[in-house]
Every structure is written in structure tokens, then in C-alpha cells.
Design a protein around this motif. Structure first.
Motif, mmCIF file in Angstrom:
data_model
loop_
_atom_site.group_PDB
_atom_site.id
_atom_site.type_symbol
_atom_site.label_atom_id
_atom_site.label_comp_id
_atom_site.label_asym_id
_atom_site.label_seq_id
_atom_site.Cartn_x
_atom_site.Cartn_y
_atom_site.Cartn_z
ATOM 1 N N PRO A 1 0.798 -1.241 0.000
ATOM 2 C CA PRO A 1 0.000 0.000 0.000
ATOM 3 C C PRO A 1 0.824 1.282 0.000
ATOM 4 O O PRO A 1 0.265 2.376 -0.203
ATOM 5 C CB PRO A 1 -0.821 -0.116 1.296
ATOM 6 N N ARG A 2 2.146 1.182 0.214
ATOM 7 C CA ARG A 2 2.978 2.393 0.225
ATOM 8 C C ARG A 2 3.359 2.825 -1.198
ATOM 9 O O ARG A 2 3.984 3.884 -1.359
ATOM 10 C CB ARG A 2 4.261 2.165 1.033
ATOM 11 N N SER A 3 2.998 2.031 -2.218
ATOM 12 C CA SER A 3 3.311 2.378 -3.601
ATOM 13 C C SER A 3 2.023 2.698 -4.351
ATOM 14 O O SER A 3 1.008 2.034 -4.162
ATOM 15 C CB SER A 3 4.015 1.212 -4.305
ATOM 16 N N HIS A 4 2.098 3.691 -5.209
ATOM 17 C CA HIS A 4 0.949 3.978 -6.066
ATOM 18 C C HIS A 4 0.784 2.900 -7.129
ATOM 19 O O HIS A 4 -0.345 2.525 -7.469
ATOM 20 C CB HIS A 4 1.119 5.347 -6.734
ATOM 21 N N VAL A 5 1.909 2.411 -7.663
ATOM 22 C CA VAL A 5 1.888 1.339 -8.662
ATOM 23 C C VAL A 5 2.869 0.263 -8.233
ATOM 24 O O VAL A 5 4.078 0.517 -8.139
ATOM 25 C CB VAL A 5 2.259 1.863 -10.068
ATOM 26 N N ASN A 6 2.351 -0.932 -7.945
ATOM 27 C CA ASN A 6 3.192 -2.106 -7.717
ATOM 28 C C ASN A 6 3.364 -2.820 -9.050
ATOM 29 O O ASN A 6 2.384 -3.056 -9.773
ATOM 30 C CB ASN A 6 2.537 -3.046 -6.710
ATOM 31 N N PHE A 7 4.602 -3.161 -9.362
ATOM 32 C CA PHE A 7 4.919 -3.743 -10.674
ATOM 33 C C PHE A 7 5.217 -5.229 -10.518
ATOM 34 O O PHE A 7 5.805 -5.660 -9.520
ATOM 35 C CB PHE A 7 6.124 -3.023 -11.274
ATOM 36 N N ASN A 8 4.831 -6.012 -11.514
ATOM 37 C CA ASN A 8 5.012 -7.459 -11.453
ATOM 38 C C ASN A 8 5.586 -7.983 -12.758
ATOM 39 O O ASN A 8 5.161 -7.575 -13.842
ATOM 40 C CB ASN A 8 3.664 -8.139 -11.176
ATOM 41 N N ALA A 9 6.579 -8.883 -12.661
ATOM 42 C CA ALA A 9 7.127 -9.608 -13.807
ATOM 43 C C ALA A 9 7.289 -11.058 -13.366
ATOM 44 O O ALA A 9 8.144 -11.385 -12.553
ATOM 45 C CB ALA A 9 8.466 -9.014 -14.237
ATOM 46 N N THR A 10 6.468 -11.929 -13.922
ATOM 47 C CA THR A 10 6.310 -13.298 -13.419
ATOM 48 C C THR A 10 7.482 -14.186 -13.825
ATOM 49 O O THR A 10 8.039 -14.045 -14.914
ATOM 50 C CB THR A 10 5.003 -13.892 -13.984
ATOM 51 N N SER A 11 7.817 -15.134 -12.976
ATOM 52 C CA SER A 11 8.840 -16.127 -13.292
ATOM 53 C C SER A 11 8.433 -16.935 -14.521
ATOM 54 O O SER A 11 7.260 -17.274 -14.703
ATOM 55 C CB SER A 11 9.037 -17.069 -12.102
ATOM 56 N N LEU A 12 9.400 -17.307 -15.346
ATOM 57 C CA LEU A 12 9.100 -18.061 -16.554
ATOM 58 C C LEU A 12 9.004 -19.554 -16.314
ATOM 59 O O LEU A 12 8.912 -20.325 -17.272
ATOM 60 C CB LEU A 12 10.146 -17.753 -17.632
ATOM 61 N N GLN A 13 8.991 -19.976 -15.063
ATOM 62 C CA GLN A 13 8.599 -21.360 -14.805
ATOM 63 C C GLN A 13 7.085 -21.489 -14.894
ATOM 64 O O GLN A 13 6.545 -22.590 -14.809
ATOM 65 C CB GLN A 13 9.075 -21.817 -13.429
ATOM 66 N N MET A 14 6.366 -20.381 -15.082
ATOM 67 C CA MET A 14 4.908 -20.375 -15.130
ATOM 68 C C MET A 14 4.453 -19.381 -16.190
ATOM 69 O O MET A 14 3.942 -18.314 -15.889
ATOM 70 C CB MET A 14 4.330 -20.030 -13.760
ATOM 71 N N LYS A 15 4.626 -19.742 -17.433
ATOM 72 C CA LYS A 15 4.365 -18.803 -18.518
ATOM 73 C C LYS A 15 2.884 -18.525 -18.724
ATOM 74 O O LYS A 15 2.530 -17.517 -19.334
ATOM 75 C CB LYS A 15 4.982 -19.331 -19.820
ATOM 76 N N GLY A 16 2.014 -19.409 -18.266
ATOM 77 C CA GLY A 16 0.593 -19.180 -18.446
ATOM 78 C C GLY A 16 -0.144 -18.818 -17.182
ATOM 79 O O GLY A 16 -1.256 -18.286 -17.232
ATOM 80 N N ALA A 17 0.440 -19.118 -16.024
ATOM 81 C CA ALA A 17 -0.229 -18.940 -14.736
ATOM 82 C C ALA A 17 0.121 -17.600 -14.111
ATOM 83 O O ALA A 17 1.079 -16.934 -14.517
ATOM 84 C CB ALA A 17 0.146 -20.078 -13.785
ATOM 85 N N VAL A 18 -0.650 -17.233 -13.105
ATOM 86 C CA VAL A 18 -0.391 -15.992 -12.377
ATOM 87 C C VAL A 18 0.268 -16.317 -11.035
ATOM 88 O O VAL A 18 0.065 -17.386 -10.471
ATOM 89 C CB VAL A 18 -1.685 -15.183 -12.155
ATOM 90 N N ASN A 19 1.035 -15.366 -10.533
ATOM 91 C CA ASN A 19 1.748 -15.604 -9.285
ATOM 92 C C ASN A 19 1.000 -15.010 -8.091
ATOM 93 O O ASN A 19 -0.090 -14.443 -8.213
ATOM 94 C CB ASN A 19 3.193 -15.090 -9.375
ATOM 95 N N GLN A 20 1.610 -15.141 -6.942
ATOM 96 C CA GLN A 20 0.977 -14.746 -5.688
ATOM 97 C C GLN A 20 0.633 -13.257 -5.642
ATOM 98 O O GLN A 20 -0.391 -12.859 -5.079
ATOM 99 C CB GLN A 20 1.927 -15.100 -4.539
ATOM 100 N N ARG A 21 1.478 -12.449 -6.246
ATOM 101 C CA ARG A 21 1.308 -10.996 -6.159
ATOM 102 C C ARG A 21 -0.018 -10.525 -6.776
ATOM 103 O O ARG A 21 -0.601 -9.528 -6.338
ATOM 104 C CB ARG A 21 2.496 -10.328 -6.859
#
Length: 421
Positions: A316-336
């Protein structure tokens, strides 16, 4: 797992006490609405969230700590057998097959106990089960966070395989958690640079320099390829590297080469995307590898953050949290993708095919597909706080309605009950 010396004879023949034990252990399961869950624990990711979700659902959980190293011992087997009788679980649960042995001995014990086991994969099953014999069992139901791994797991022989995505612990990740002023940022990224795991893999593969060099050279192609797994990519595009992979002396070396390709591809993928954030002076939280990899100037750095102690207050301290997912999961979404909106914060994430079944694009989640899109998207969402807040509210509502870990545990129970009751 080393072959255990069971405290009771496996067959029970010739021993009234042993026979009585198995009679007590092999009981009807799922006779009440609230199940009893025997959970293997080791401090690994997701175990704490499972315990929390079960408590909120009113389910009883018996936590069975795994020995050091994550493999069973005779003492562990004795505690498992005792829990099977004294706690009388409806099913056992492990994450990423932790605690199970390559020979399938523990799985055979579950069959003797007539005790179903659920194994929930939240990392690549291929990298976990590489060249393992004896893993499938009719008493083991497999769940996987990545829909792309359902068919490969079925092909390994698992009879019950179900897609079960990640979720959020909405008690832990909730608005109002206190963060630190040092975390304040317009834009932030939390993640591993992959420098340390790659260094360890390179050290282990130093006896195979040609294979290592080719794997590193192949990483950019794998990062851009639609192929989901490193080995599939080698088979499709790199005959020389595939031959070197096949010639490696053992399963561990083959796994190391696959991981090298996957983690180097992830490193390059993340670096190319995080680097586009430089105009916004982002806060990058993670290992020291980022300082060495990112261009000089434009970035602020923070050390690694604790998942449960820090991240609920960090996002919550960031206006925009950025995500770049690990490529062990090219189709799935991560925890973030679940955690950030759960605590009332905004996320810009890379698009994943399985995302659209979880959130409504544009209203509940904002995605980029190519690095060139990132600066414009960041600028738009920084400049439009009202739009940002509306999207966060919609995303959080979706998480609370469908993507809490209580929802995942109820889905797991439905599958286990249908198969084993």
C-alpha cells in the motif's frame, strides 16, 4: 527418503497388535461436513496460509513437521502412523510433494492406511518430479496452480489432477497494515534477480562447460518462445543442447541444466521489464543482484522483504506495484496478483493466459504484454488516482468473493470428497 523401519509389520500377519493397528487406521473418511486435515509442514510457502484458511473454515488441522531436508525418516513415519490413528484425518496434504520419496515408499504407506493424500504443486512439477519413478498412486490426488501442467501431470500417470490456482490470505493481506516511510514510492517492484540461484547452478555445472554455455545462449529464445517448459523448448529448437542434456551423468545434472535455462530466461525477462521503470525512480526490493544488473541511476534499492511480516504493509505504500512473473509459469499468475489488491493496493502485471479466468481485464486487473507498453501504462495510472482506486476496489471485491485461500481449500475438499468418500 530412506527406507523406513516401520514400527508395525506392514502386513499385520502373525501379530494381533499390528492387525489391530491397521484396523484402527483404515477408517471411513469424510463422514462430517468439516474435515480433519493432516498437513506436512516445513516452514515452506503456502503451509501457513493453508493453516489459516482451515482455521477460518472451522476445520481441524494436525501439523506434522517434516524432518530436516524435507524427506521422511523412520521417526517421521512413526509419527505419521500415530497421527493416522489418534487424529484420524480425512486426508493428508503436502505442498510440492514435500516429504515424499523418489521410490514411492511413503505413497505405498498411504495406500495401506487407506488415507488419501493431496499434493498441491505451486512450482514447476517438471522441476520437482524430474526423472522420479514411482510417484503416481491412486491414493494421491494432485492439484496444480498452473493449468498448463494438468496434462503433463496426467501423462505421468496421476489419476486425479485438478487445476487449483493460488489465492490470498485476506486476513494477512488486508487494508490498514502499517508500513514504513522508507517504503513510500510512486512505483515499486519486489522480486528476485535470479543472480544467486544462477550462480549456484553454474558452479554445479562447471564440469559441463559446453552444455552450460549453450543453455545460457538459449535463454533469450526460451524467454520469447511460446513453449512452456525448458525441456520442450530444447526438443523443439536446440538439438545440440538436447543431446548434451541427454548425455549428462545423472538426473540432478539434467535438472540443473533445465533450471539454468529457466532461471536465466527469467532473469533476462525481469531485467528487460524492470529497466523500463527507470524514469519513475522506482524502489526495487530484493537481492543485491539488482544493483549489479540495472543501469546506473534512476533506481532506489531495498533489501529482501519478508513475505508475511513486510509485504502486507509494503504494497500500500506504492501507487503502482509492478510485477514480472517467473518463466517457470508462462501461463499462470503468481501470488502478487492476489495479494496486492487484497491489501487495497494497485498492481500492473504482465499478461498471462490464465489471468482472464480470474479477473476481468481492464476493470479488475491491468496488464502489459510488451516492455514498450510499460512506461505509458505507469504514467497513466500514476496520473489518474481516481481510476486507480476504482480498479483496486473492484479487484479486492473479486479476491474476497472468489480468491481467498478458504475458497481454494473448499475446492480441494470437494475434489477429495468426490473421489475418496
Amino acid at each position: 527418503m530412506h527406507a523406513p523401519s516401520l514400527p508395525w509389520p506392514a502386513s499385520g500377519r502373525g501379530s494381533q497388535g499390528a492387525s489391530g493397528f491397521w484396523d484402527k487406521a483404515r477408517i471411513p473418511r469424510f463422514r462430517s461436513a468439516a474435515p480433519r486435515v493432516l498437513l506436512f509442514t516445513s516452514g515452506y510457502f503456502l503451509q501457513r496460509e493453508i493453516v489459516s484458511a482451515c482455521a477460518r473454515l472451522g476445520w481441524q488441522v494436525f501439523e506434522l513437521p517434516l524432518p530436516e531436508g524435507g524427506r521422511g525418516t523412520s521417526e517421521f513415519v512413526e509419527r505419521l502412523l500415530a497421527a493416522a490413528v489418534e487424529f484420524a484425518p480425512d486426508f493428508a496434504l503436502t505442498v510440492n510433494h514435500l516429504g515424499l520419496d523418489t521410490q514411492g515408499r511413503l505413497l505405498s504407506l498411504f495406500e495401506k492406511l487407506a488415507l488419501p493424500l493431496a499434493s498441491w504443486f505451486v512450482d514447476s512439477p517438471r522441476l520437482i518430479l524430474h526423472d522420479f519413478p514411482g510417484q503416481p498412486s491412486p491414493w494421491c490426488a494432485v492439484f496444480t496452480w498452473d493449468a498448463d501442467t494438468v496434462d503433463p501431470l496426467s501423462a505421468m500417470g496421476f489419476e486425479q489432477v485438478a487445476h487449483l490456482p493460488l489465492a490470498a490470505d485476506t486476513v494477512l493481506f488486508a487494508p490498514g497494515k502499517v508500513g514504513k516511510p522508507a517504503w513510500d514510492a510512486d512505483v515499486s517492484f519486489v522480486g528476485d534477480s535470479m543472480a544467486r540461484p544462477l550462480a549456484a547452478l553454474k558452479k554445479r555445472l562447471k564440469a559441463h562447460p559446453r552444455a552450460l554455455a549453450l543453455a545460457l545462449e538459449a535463454a533469450p529464445g526460451f524467454a520469447a518462445s511460446p513453449e512452456r517448459e525448458a525441456l520442450a523448448y530444447l526438443r523443439a529448437t536446440s538439438p545440440e543442447l538436447l543431446a548434451l542434456w541427454e548425455a549428462l551423468p545423472d538426473a540432478q545434472a539434467r535438472l540443473d541444466l533445465e533450471q539454468t535455462l529457466t532461471w536465466e530466461a527469467t532473469r533476462l525477462y525481469r531485467l528487460s521489464r524492470v529497466a523500463t521503470l527507470a524514469p519513475f525512480s522506482p524502489l526495487v526490493a530484493g537481492d543485491a543482484g539488482w544493483r549489479a544488473m540495472l543501469p546506473a541511476g534512476g533506481f532506489k534499492y531495498h533489501g529482501p522483504l519478508d513475505y508475511s511480516l513486510d509485504l502486507p504493509g509494503f504494497y500500500p505504500r506504492s501507487h503502482v506495484n509492478f510485477n514480472a512473473t517467473s518463466l517457470q509459469m508462462k501461463g499462470a499468475v503468481n501470488q502478487r496478483v492476489f495479494d496486492v489488491p487484497a491489501c487495497g493496493a494497485f498492481l500492473l502485471t504482465d499478461h498471462r493466459e490464465q489471468m482472464d479466468a480470474l479477473f476481468e481485464p481492464g476493470r479488475e486487473v491491468v496488464c502489459y504484454r510488451e516492455p514498450e507498453e510499460i512506461p505509458g501504462l505507469v504514467r497513466h495510472w500514476l496520473d489518474n488516482p481516481g481510476e486507480r482506486e476504482a480498479l483496486v476496489a473492484a479487484a479486492r471485491e473479486r479476491v474476497l468473493a472468489q480468491h481467498d485461500y478458504t475458497h481454494r481449500m473448499k475446492a480441494m475438499l470437494k475434489t477429495m470428497r468426490r473421489r475418496y468418500a
